[in-house]
Design a protein around this motif. Structure first.
Motif, mmCIF file in Angstrom:
data_model
loop_
_atom_site.group_PDB
_atom_site.id
_atom_site.type_symbol
_atom_site.label_atom_id
_atom_site.label_comp_id
_atom_site.label_asym_id
_atom_site.label_seq_id
_atom_site.Cartn_x
_atom_site.Cartn_y
_atom_site.Cartn_z
ATOM 1 N N ASP A 292 0.816 -1.218 0.000
ATOM 2 C CA ASP A 292 0.000 0.000 0.000
ATOM 3 C C ASP A 292 0.848 1.266 0.000
ATOM 4 O O ASP A 292 0.365 2.351 0.304
ATOM 5 N N GLN A 293 2.129 1.126 -0.329
ATOM 6 C CA GLN A 293 3.004 2.290 -0.470
ATOM 7 C C GLN A 293 3.231 2.602 -1.942
ATOM 8 O O GLN A 293 3.395 1.687 -2.760
ATOM 9 N N ARG B 73 -7.328 10.232 -7.840
ATOM 10 C CA ARG B 73 -7.851 9.976 -6.494
ATOM 11 C C ARG B 73 -9.265 10.555 -6.415
ATOM 12 O O ARG B 73 -9.461 11.754 -6.607
ATOM 13 N N HIS C 96 4.069 7.841 -0.721
ATOM 14 C CA HIS C 96 2.672 8.169 -0.500
ATOM 15 C C HIS C 96 1.914 6.904 -0.088
ATOM 16 O O HIS C 96 2.264 5.792 -0.508
ATOM 17 N N GLN C 97 0.888 7.075 0.700
ATOM 18 C CA GLN C 97 0.033 5.959 1.074
ATOM 19 C C GLN C 97 -1.053 5.783 0.022
ATOM 20 O O GLN C 97 -1.741 6.737 -0.333
ATOM 21 N N GLU D 291 -4.554 5.016 -1.083
ATOM 22 C CA GLU D 291 -5.841 5.095 -0.392
ATOM 23 C C GLU D 291 -6.921 4.357 -1.177
ATOM 24 O O GLU D 291 -6.756 4.048 -2.367
ATOM 25 N N ALA D 292 -8.026 4.091 -0.511
ATOM 26 C CA ALA D 292 -9.131 3.359 -1.141
ATOM 27 C C ALA D 292 -9.678 4.102 -2.355
ATOM 28 O O ALA D 292 -10.182 3.479 -3.296
ATOM 29 N N ASP E 70 -7.971 5.761 -4.531
ATOM 30 C CA ASP E 70 -6.971 5.862 -5.596
ATOM 31 C C ASP E 70 -7.243 4.810 -6.663
ATOM 32 O O ASP E 70 -7.269 3.609 -6.369
#
Length: 317
Positions: free
Chosen positions: A144-145, A160, A229-230, A232-233, A235
């Motif tokens: 998730d990175q 996003r 960056h993380q 995210e759901a 993305d």
């Protein structure tokens, strides 16, 4: 995310594809997407009206178990926009993934591993006295990175929640931060009215031995900005493109075009990349144009009702 600056053989079990075109119109050497698990990548490139094709691109979805990596999903996408010949961009295309794997296996952090891989690539080009140069823009997914590396003026944009989020900043002498960096490194450096320094349109790049071997031109560097960056759901995908793409299309238009193409082609990333390149040429790009699309999940993309009117007021010119 804060940038980290870089410190001073594609394997047969890597699922990957590459992009290099030699024709004089819109053509591509990649007609399929690379896909594995919940990641998929695809690319398209066009020589366009330029005499030579100097762009290259690489995509790879890696098997963690086969490479001994401590991640469940690993994907790499990168764009290399060459200048002064294609030797540097071709070298980066061939060696980016192996060098990155080598660093990740050392167990150092993803940010540091990516920066070190870029510096290794630069060291190889300098050892070969390669006078051609290239940008490098890479997106690396590790679970998730999302690690993004930037050298030069190509660009990475994330979709996003159906909106465009620019992940990179261009390295050009006309920009305030780069102008300040150049002045600090070389107070005698002259920047032209159109943003050229040392005769270069970019202020950072890999290769270009003839410039870097001249100690009076020390502000031109291959130092990469690397950010983490993380994922995210919300993305959906990432688009990487050479300046031939983004000089003609705004970030929002890139995301909307790619999203429409992905929805129409059932997630085919190569089809989305081709739609972007075709759109950039229609909108007037005369440069080599390369796009890479990386889909971050397996969900079916749905179009917003307003997307059908996306280009109502947008015309070439």
């Amino acid at each position: 995310a804060e940038p980290v600056q870089s410190p001073a053989v594609s394997s047969t079990d890597i699922t990957s594809s590459s992009s290099k075109s030699n024709s004089t119109t819109t053509s591509s050497s990649s007609s399929r997407s690379v896909e594995c698990g919940r990641l998929a990548c695809g690319m398209f490139t066009a020589q366009n009206t330029r005499q030579y094709q100097e762009d290259c691109a690489t995509t790879a979805v890696l098997s963690s178990s086969e490479h001994g990596l401590a991640f469940k999903r690993v994907g790499v996408a990168a764009v290399f926009d060459g200048h002064g010949g294609s030797e540097a961009s071709e070298h980066l295309h061939q060696h980016m993934v192996p060098r990155l794997l080598q660093q990740l296996k050392l167990g150092i952090g993803p940010q540091e591993a990516t920066a070190a891989a870029v510096q290794q690539l630069e060291a190889q080009l300098m050892s070969n006295q390669c006078t051609a140069g290239s940008t490098l823009t890479a997106a690396i997914v590790l679970d998730d990175q999302l690690v993004v590396a930037q050298v030069g003026d190509s660009r990475a944009v994330l979709c996003r929640a159906e909106k465009a989020v620019q992940l990179t900043s261009e390295h050009k002498a006309s920009g305030d931060s780069e102008r300040a960096r150049i002045a600090a490194a070389d107070p005698s450096a002259e920047i032209s009215s159109d943003g050229y320094c040392y005769g270069m349109g970019v202020s950072r790049g890999l290769g270009s031995y003839h410039i870097k071997s001249d100690c009076s031109k020390r502000a031109f560097t291959a130092t990469a900005d690397v950010t983490v960056h993380q994922v995210e759901a919300a993305d959906d995908f990432i688009v990487l493109g050479s300046d031939g793409l983004f000089d003609s299309l705004r970030n929002g238009e890139v995301v909307s075009t790619a999203r429409r193409a992905l929805a129409a082609a059932d997630g085919d990333c190569s089809a989305a990349a081709q739609a972007l390149v075709d759109r950039a040429i229609v909108m007037g790009s005369s440069d080599n144009v390369t796009a890479v699309v990386m889909l971050l999940h397996g969900r079916k993309l749905l179009l917003a009702k307003s997307n059908s009117r996306l280009f109502k007021n947008r015309s070439p010119g």
